[in-house]
Scaffold this motif. Structure first.
Motif, mmCIF file in Angstrom:
data_model
loop_
_atom_site.group_PDB
_atom_site.id
_atom_site.type_symbol
_atom_site.label_atom_id
_atom_site.label_comp_id
_atom_site.label_asym_id
_atom_site.label_seq_id
_atom_site.Cartn_x
_atom_site.Cartn_y
_atom_site.Cartn_z
ATOM 1 N N GLY A 85 27.072 27.894 53.079
ATOM 2 C CA GLY A 85 26.207 27.482 54.182
ATOM 3 C C GLY A 85 26.508 28.109 55.520
ATOM 4 N N LEU A 86 27.418 29.109 55.573
ATOM 5 C CA LEU A 86 27.732 29.742 56.855
ATOM 6 C C LEU A 86 26.543 30.574 57.320
ATOM 7 C CD1 LEU A 86 29.903 30.324 59.043
ATOM 8 C CD2 LEU A 86 30.523 32.349 57.711
ATOM 9 N N ASN A 87 26.148 30.371 58.568
ATOM 10 C CA ASN A 87 25.029 31.101 59.151
ATOM 11 C C ASN A 87 25.440 31.529 60.555
ATOM 12 O OD1 ASN A 87 22.640 32.173 60.044
ATOM 13 N ND2 ASN A 87 21.372 30.422 59.484
ATOM 14 N N ASN A 88 25.795 32.790 60.714
ATOM 15 C CA ASN A 88 26.275 33.277 62.007
ATOM 16 C C ASN A 88 25.164 33.408 63.042
ATOM 17 O OD1 ASN A 88 28.994 33.550 61.148
ATOM 18 N ND2 ASN A 88 28.494 35.518 60.175
ATOM 19 N N GLU A 89 23.919 33.383 62.609
ATOM 20 C CA GLU A 89 22.814 33.597 63.531
ATOM 21 C C GLU A 89 22.011 32.333 63.801
ATOM 22 O OE1 GLU A 89 20.466 36.670 61.891
ATOM 23 O OE2 GLU A 89 22.020 38.215 62.068
ATOM 24 N N GLY A 90 22.394 31.227 63.208
ATOM 25 C CA GLY A 90 21.664 29.982 63.403
ATOM 26 C C GLY A 90 22.502 28.785 63.006
ATOM 27 N N GLU A 91 21.843 27.691 62.674
ATOM 28 C CA GLU A 91 22.544 26.457 62.328
ATOM 29 C C GLU A 91 23.115 26.550 60.921
ATOM 30 O OE1 GLU A 91 21.704 21.626 62.082
ATOM 31 O OE2 GLU A 91 20.155 23.035 62.764
ATOM 32 N N ASN A 92 24.367 26.128 60.779
ATOM 33 C CA ASN A 92 24.996 26.117 59.466
ATOM 34 C C ASN A 92 24.315 25.106 58.550
ATOM 35 O OD1 ASN A 92 27.021 28.025 60.079
ATOM 36 N ND2 ASN A 92 28.295 26.454 61.027
ATOM 37 N N ILE B 99 27.915 22.850 52.858
ATOM 38 C CA ILE B 99 29.139 22.105 53.151
ATOM 39 C C ILE B 99 29.733 22.519 54.496
ATOM 40 C CG2 ILE B 99 30.710 23.728 51.993
ATOM 41 C CD1 ILE B 99 32.234 21.249 50.976
ATOM 42 N N ILE B 100 29.531 23.762 54.937
ATOM 43 C CA ILE B 100 30.030 24.170 56.251
ATOM 44 C C ILE B 100 29.272 23.434 57.350
ATOM 45 C CG2 ILE B 100 30.254 26.106 57.850
ATOM 46 C CD1 ILE B 100 30.862 27.901 55.528
ATOM 47 N N GLY B 101 27.966 23.304 57.194
ATOM 48 C CA GLY B 101 27.193 22.511 58.144
ATOM 49 C C GLY B 101 27.604 21.049 58.150
ATOM 50 N N ALA C 127 31.147 24.807 62.946
ATOM 51 C CA ALA C 127 32.205 25.029 61.967
ATOM 52 C C ALA C 127 32.083 26.421 61.354
ATOM 53 C CB ALA C 127 32.139 23.964 60.871
ATOM 54 N N SER C 128 33.197 26.944 60.923
ATOM 55 C CA SER C 128 33.248 28.179 60.153
ATOM 56 C C SER C 128 33.875 27.853 58.801
ATOM 57 C CB SER C 128 34.087 29.237 60.870
ATOM 58 O OG SER C 128 35.442 28.817 60.951
ATOM 59 N N GLN C 129 33.905 28.844 57.913
ATOM 60 C CA GLN C 129 34.557 28.580 56.625
ATOM 61 C C GLN C 129 36.037 28.303 56.812
ATOM 62 O OE1 GLN C 129 33.799 31.627 57.698
ATOM 63 N NE2 GLN C 129 34.661 33.267 56.433
ATOM 64 N N TRP C 130 36.647 28.873 57.874
ATOM 65 C CA TRP C 130 38.071 28.655 58.117
ATOM 66 C C TRP C 130 38.326 27.262 58.667
ATOM 67 C CZ3 TRP C 130 39.577 32.014 55.123
ATOM 68 C CH2 TRP C 130 39.063 33.316 55.109
ATOM 69 N N PHE C 131 37.361 26.708 59.389
ATOM 70 C CA PHE C 131 37.516 25.327 59.839
ATOM 71 C C PHE C 131 37.435 24.373 58.653
ATOM 72 C CE2 PHE C 131 35.892 21.248 61.307
ATOM 73 C CZ PHE C 131 36.804 20.948 62.306
ATOM 74 N N VAL C 132 36.524 24.634 57.740
ATOM 75 C CA VAL C 132 36.443 23.821 56.520
ATOM 76 C C VAL C 132 37.753 23.906 55.745
ATOM 77 C CG1 VAL C 132 35.250 23.542 54.305
ATOM 78 C CG2 VAL C 132 33.945 24.085 56.374
ATOM 79 N N TYR C 133 38.241 25.133 55.608
ATOM 80 C CA TYR C 133 39.495 25.349 54.900
ATOM 81 C C TYR C 133 40.645 24.616 55.580
ATOM 82 C CZ TYR C 133 43.492 28.063 53.122
ATOM 83 O OH TYR C 133 44.684 28.439 52.566
ATOM 84 N N GLY C 134 40.744 24.752 56.915
ATOM 85 C CA GLY C 134 41.827 24.107 57.643
ATOM 86 C C GLY C 134 41.770 22.590 57.565
#
Length: 526
Positions: free
Chosen positions: A110-117, A120-122, A136-143
């Protein structure tokens, strides 16, 4: 065997209830991954994470509260999950698959760098907005999941090892450093950023070469542009390598980092605890471990040197630290370290260790000499190519996909044993000049083998205990589990003087050194 051991215990009613709640919480996260649109997403997200955490904690509490204090590794070799059975392989495949998607295909989460996530990332956006003010980013989910795992399974670990003060204190330590230094502080630091001030994401406890990216040009530029705070962080990173790390390792061994501070070690000690007995303690694994982990260290040194060299200038009048000066400094530092070790510690190094040191030193020195004689690229490859390959092979595949996904297959410290360059540096320091050792009382050893079985680093601890020898190994992370599972109090983690730290004599009659001296004197008189 049926007389000597208790029959396998079934889960209690409360354990089943908490398991159901945990599966339900995972189900909510799974539905989010499939882009299910939850109303009041913040409440669903908060409820799922709290429920997942509490289910792990309360399930563990039910598992240990009726048992007296003491190590509980019951039936680990009979359970499919902890003995490379079907459930173990399924768990390993599932975690590995998740890591592959997280690292290389985050758009599917669900990562979307150009709009709303979305996905699961959203689903994690509300928490990220609260902490850092950013999506959130995928790394925030991971962390976030990483921190929850260390906290929840850390509490499980505390109940399991509640009889051992050392295990309790170091578990609280890794929980604190992961939650504060690795998760909360970097996210809150992002709130300081503005159009005129920007700090890169910085986990303060992550030291080079573990954070291999810390000296890349974009990060150095960000530190410098951030003024005094940024310069202080950059200087702190350098001091951590050259001053803080050697001093702490001298006094406490590599355990101060690998078992008390490091996030990789924290996850291995908490979530990975049920799999520690799967670590290979064969002689072949030990030989592979030494060559692979030190090769990764050399790769890391070359890559970092190449990256820094790539953005330095040639003009000696404008910048005192130019390309040539930097290469000479690196060569001088490596030569100094190698010379000191060779002069003062030559006799303590085994033959293959000496050959390996000479080989690695010759490779690095040869590249530098070749550069000055021919003018060719000192690293044979472009710095960005080296950096990309290192980030992919070591930073992603080895440390993430294999290092964590293979817990149920190769044990919980496969990354620390075979791939971590930080562990390699600390291991060399520990082996050569640290005060740390594990002392043994060989006269009390009954050769039960618990220490070797549950050593997550694959060390044959029993062989040392039987002979009454101190255990001084570069790979030992000082987790203390060997001492905790010993029924006779044979092993003790200690800091002491360097003299007599490594005793090469095999004490066949326990650890009575006076008696051994008498035997030697008798042989001499004959």
């Amino acid at each position: 065997m049926s007389i000597a051991s208790a029959p396998p215990s079934n889960a209690t009613v409360l354990q089943r209830v908490w398991a159901i709640f945990g599966v339900a919480a995972l189900g909510i996260l799974l539905l989010a991954a499939f882009n299910v649109d939850f109303p009041n997403k913040t409440w669903w997200f908060t409820g799922s994470l709290i429920t997942l955490t509490l289910s792990i904690i309360l399930y563990s509490y039910e598992a240990y509260r009726h048992h007296p204090p003491g190590i509980k590794n019951n039936q680990v070799w009979q359970k499919s999950l902890t003995n490379r059975g079907l459930w173990g392989w399924l768990l390993g495949i599932g975690i590995t698959f998740f890591y592959i998607i997280l690292y290389f295909y985050p758009q599917f989460l669900g990562l979307n760098n150009e709009g709303e996530n979305t996905g699961i990332i959203g689903f994690f956006d509300p928490l990220s907005q609260i902490l850092s003010g950013n999506p959130a980013s995928q790394w925030f989910v991971y962390g976030t999941l990483y921190t929850i795992a260390i906290l929840a399974f850390g509490i499980k670990f505390l109940w399991k090892y509640r009889h051992n003060p050392y295990e309790r204190i170091r578990t609280f330590s890794v929980m604190f450093f992961q939650t504060g230094f690795a998760f909360l502080i970097p996210e809150l630091m992002a709130r300081l950023n503005s159009d005129s001030f920007s700090l890169p994401y910085y986990d303060l406890k992550n030291i080079w070469p573990l954070n291999y990216y810390n000296f890349e040009q974009y990060r150095v530029d960000s530190f410098i542009s951030a003024g005094d705070i940024g310069i202080a962080l950059l200087v702190f990173g350098i001091i951590s390598i050259l001053v803080i790390t050697p001093i702490l390792t001298y006094y406490y061994g590599k355990r101060w980092y690998c078992s008390w501070v490091c996030g990789c070690g924290g996850l291995a000690e908490t979530a990975g605890d049920p799999f520690r007995q799967l670590s290979d303690n064969s002689l072949f694994a030990w030989k592979v471990e030494r060559w692979v982990v030190h090769s990764v260290l050399v790769f890391s040194v070359l890559m970092t040197t190449a990256v820094i060299h790539s953005y330095l200038g040639y003009d000696a009048e404008k910048y005192w630290l130019n390309k040539d000066v930097f290469l000479l400094l690196v060569a001088g530092l490596l030569t100094l370290v190698f010379a000191l070790v060779w002069i003062f510690k030559k006799q303590e190094l085994k033959k293959d260790a000496r050959y390996g040191a000479i080989g690695y030193f010759s490779i690095i020195s040869g590249l530098i000499v070749l550069h000055y004689l021919t003018g060719s690229n000192v690293f044979l490859f472009q710095a960005e190519s080296l950096r990309s390959w290192y980030a992919f092979l070591i930073g992603a595949v080895f440390s993430g996909v294999i290092g964590t996904g293979f817990y149920p297959i190769f044990g919980n410290r496969v990354w620390c044993r075979f791939g971590c360059p930080m562990a390699a540096i600390l291991g060399l320091q520990q082996r050569l000049f640290s005060r740390f050792r594990i002392t043994t009382n060989g006269g009390q050893c009954i050769s039960c083998g618990n220490c070797s079985t549950y050593c997550e680093m694959g060390i044959d601890v029993r062989a040392y205990a039987q002979k009454g020898e101190n255990i001084v190994r570069a790979s030992c992370v000082g987790c203390g589990i060997c001492s905790a599972v010993c029924p006779r109090g044979v092993l003790k983690l200690e800091n002491g003087p360097l003299e007599g730290r490594i005793n090469s004599d095999a004490v066949l009659t326990g650890n009575d050194l006076d008696l051994l001296d008498l035997i030697k004197e008798e042989k001499t008189s004959e």
